[in-house]
Scaffold this active site. Sequence first.
Site, short mmCIF file in Angstrom:
data_model
loop_
_atom_site.label_atom_id
_atom_site.label_comp_id
_atom_site.label_asym_id
_atom_site.label_seq_id
_atom_site.Cartn_x
_atom_site.Cartn_y
_atom_site.Cartn_z
N ARG A 102 -26.73 -20.54 -9.04
CA ARG A 102 -27.66 -21.32 -8.21
C ARG A 102 -28.77 -20.36 -7.80
O ARG A 102 -28.51 -19.35 -7.16
CB ARG A 102 -26.95 -21.87 -6.98
CG ARG A 102 -27.93 -22.33 -5.90
CD ARG A 102 -27.28 -23.14 -4.81
NE ARG A 102 -26.92 -24.45 -5.28
CZ ARG A 102 -26.64 -25.48 -4.48
NH1 ARG A 102 -26.68 -25.34 -3.17
NH2 ARG A 102 -26.32 -26.66 -4.99
N HIS A 129 -31.07 -30.05 -11.07
CA HIS A 129 -29.71 -29.99 -10.52
C HIS A 129 -28.80 -30.85 -11.41
O HIS A 129 -28.34 -31.92 -11.01
CB HIS A 129 -29.74 -30.52 -9.08
CG HIS A 129 -28.55 -30.13 -8.26
ND1 HIS A 129 -27.49 -29.40 -8.77
CD2 HIS A 129 -28.24 -30.39 -6.96
CE1 HIS A 129 -26.60 -29.23 -7.81
NE2 HIS A 129 -27.02 -29.81 -6.71
N GLN A 132 -25.23 -32.12 -10.25
CA GLN A 132 -25.30 -33.21 -9.29
C GLN A 132 -25.54 -34.54 -9.99
O GLN A 132 -24.90 -35.54 -9.69
CB GLN A 132 -26.43 -32.94 -8.29
CG GLN A 132 -26.60 -34.03 -7.25
CD GLN A 132 -25.44 -34.11 -6.28
OE1 GLN A 132 -25.06 -33.11 -5.69
NE2 GLN A 132 -24.85 -35.28 -6.13
N ASP A 220 -33.67 -37.75 -1.33
CA ASP A 220 -33.28 -36.37 -1.10
C ASP A 220 -34.16 -35.82 0.02
O ASP A 220 -35.15 -36.45 0.39
CB ASP A 220 -33.44 -35.56 -2.41
CG ASP A 220 -32.89 -34.13 -2.32
OD1 ASP A 220 -32.10 -33.84 -1.39
OD2 ASP A 220 -33.26 -33.30 -3.17
N CYS A 260 -27.56 -36.72 -2.57
CA CYS A 260 -26.82 -35.54 -3.03
C CYS A 260 -26.23 -34.74 -1.88
O CYS A 260 -25.28 -33.99 -2.08
CB CYS A 260 -27.70 -34.66 -3.91
SG CYS A 260 -29.13 -33.97 -3.04
N ARG A 288 -18.56 -34.54 -7.72
CA ARG A 288 -19.03 -33.21 -8.14
C ARG A 288 -17.85 -32.44 -8.75
O ARG A 288 -17.98 -31.78 -9.76
CB ARG A 288 -19.58 -32.43 -6.94
CG ARG A 288 -20.86 -32.97 -6.35
CD ARG A 288 -22.04 -32.82 -7.28
NE ARG A 288 -22.25 -31.43 -7.68
CZ ARG A 288 -22.88 -30.51 -6.96
NH1 ARG A 288 -23.42 -30.84 -5.79
NH2 ARG A 288 -23.03 -29.28 -7.42
N1 NVA Z 1 -33.52 -30.72 -3.22
C1 NVA Z 1 -32.46 -30.08 -2.48
C2 NVA Z 1 -31.13 -30.39 -3.09
C3 NVA Z 1 -29.95 -29.78 -2.36
C4 NVA Z 1 -28.65 -30.06 -3.03
C5 NVA Z 1 -32.71 -28.58 -2.45
O1 NVA Z 1 -33.07 -28.01 -3.49
O2 NVA Z 1 -32.54 -27.97 -1.39
N1 CP Z 2 -25.52 -31.42 -3.28
C1 CP Z 2 -25.32 -30.09 -3.31
O1 CP Z 2 -25.58 -29.41 -4.30
O2 CP Z 2 -24.76 -29.59 -2.17
P1 CP Z 2 -24.63 -28.06 -1.78
O3 CP Z 2 -26.03 -27.53 -1.57
O4 CP Z 2 -23.82 -28.07 -0.52
O5 CP Z 2 -23.94 -27.32 -2.88
#
Ligand code: NVA
Ligand code: CP
Length: 301
Positions: A102, A129, A132, A220, A260, A288
């Site tokens: 990540r 993502h 997800q 989101d 998500c 997930r």
């Molecule tokens: N768009 C959000 C998704 C988190 C799972 C981010 O990148 O923070």
């Molecule tokens: N939706 C998601 O990826 O959650 P986290 O940021 O908690 O991993």
Amino acid sequence: MKHLLKMLDLSENEILELLDLADQLKYELKHGIPHPLLQGKTLGMIFQKASTRTRVSFETGIYQLGGYGLFLSSHDLQIGRGEPVEDTARVLSRYLDGIMIRTFEQAEVEALASYGSIPVINGLTDFCHPCQVLADLMTIREHKGVLQGLKMCYIGDGNNMANSLIVGGLKTGMSVSVACPEGYHPAGEVLDFAAGYGDKFQLTASCTEAAAGADVIFTDVWASMGQEEEAAQRREVFAGYQVNDQLLAAAAPECMVQHCLPAHRGEEITAQVFEAHAQEIFDEAENRLHAQKAVMATVMR
Ligand code: NVA
Ligand code: CP
């Protein structure tokens, strides 16, 4: 399938095979049927951003498959002190059987995959993502029975979630309508892909237009990880981009709502809509685990 880097790389068949395996693994888990598909294998999990779901579901998932998960915070790795990703990739390939990462830049994930010799799974970048969205497609299919022919709607920022949902939805036969403010559109690469689907894809500034007749509505956060300093300005830009009862009135009866998570009640979604659809949203979070086990089993076996 060697890696999971982005939804654009997957064929419709590969997506459906992953969803079928995810359903099977979920069934087996619920019925106490062991599935040690990755016995003795080790997954390294590199995190350059915070996570609740991704971290816990990957770590639990690899354990349930008979393997071991190694949590690697970028604060502790040499990568956080500037060691090139190209070198990190070649080193980790000598120890591990797979890497989940990540991070910010999609290019870093792609470099990890091209310099390393083991499977790489994208656990979120600024661009996409995919883990997800596989869980999201699994959840929609679980609740609706099909994907083909449904209408997916996304409300809000044209971010990593929007980019992945557009591709995942279109590839599995859904029509996709997206409402984003001017200046916050999905990535050009994704819009070019979507252009090939003609009127099955719609990008508009109007939330009610996007939500009309929708079978599932996604939203989101207005400010993603790494955009914390823009949060106040984004609250103004996105003020009208909220999933609320008024918006749902434009959708199809029995429209699902997906998020998500983490969610900001009162911003992109009202507390009322969130709680009314909590079952679907937490099914999505649970999935997930199952979807990622299918991904790991597919690329690491
Ligand atoms: N768009 C959000 C998704 C988190 C799972 C981010 O990148 O923070
Ligand atoms: N939706 C998601 O990826 O959650 P986290 O940021 O908690 O991993």
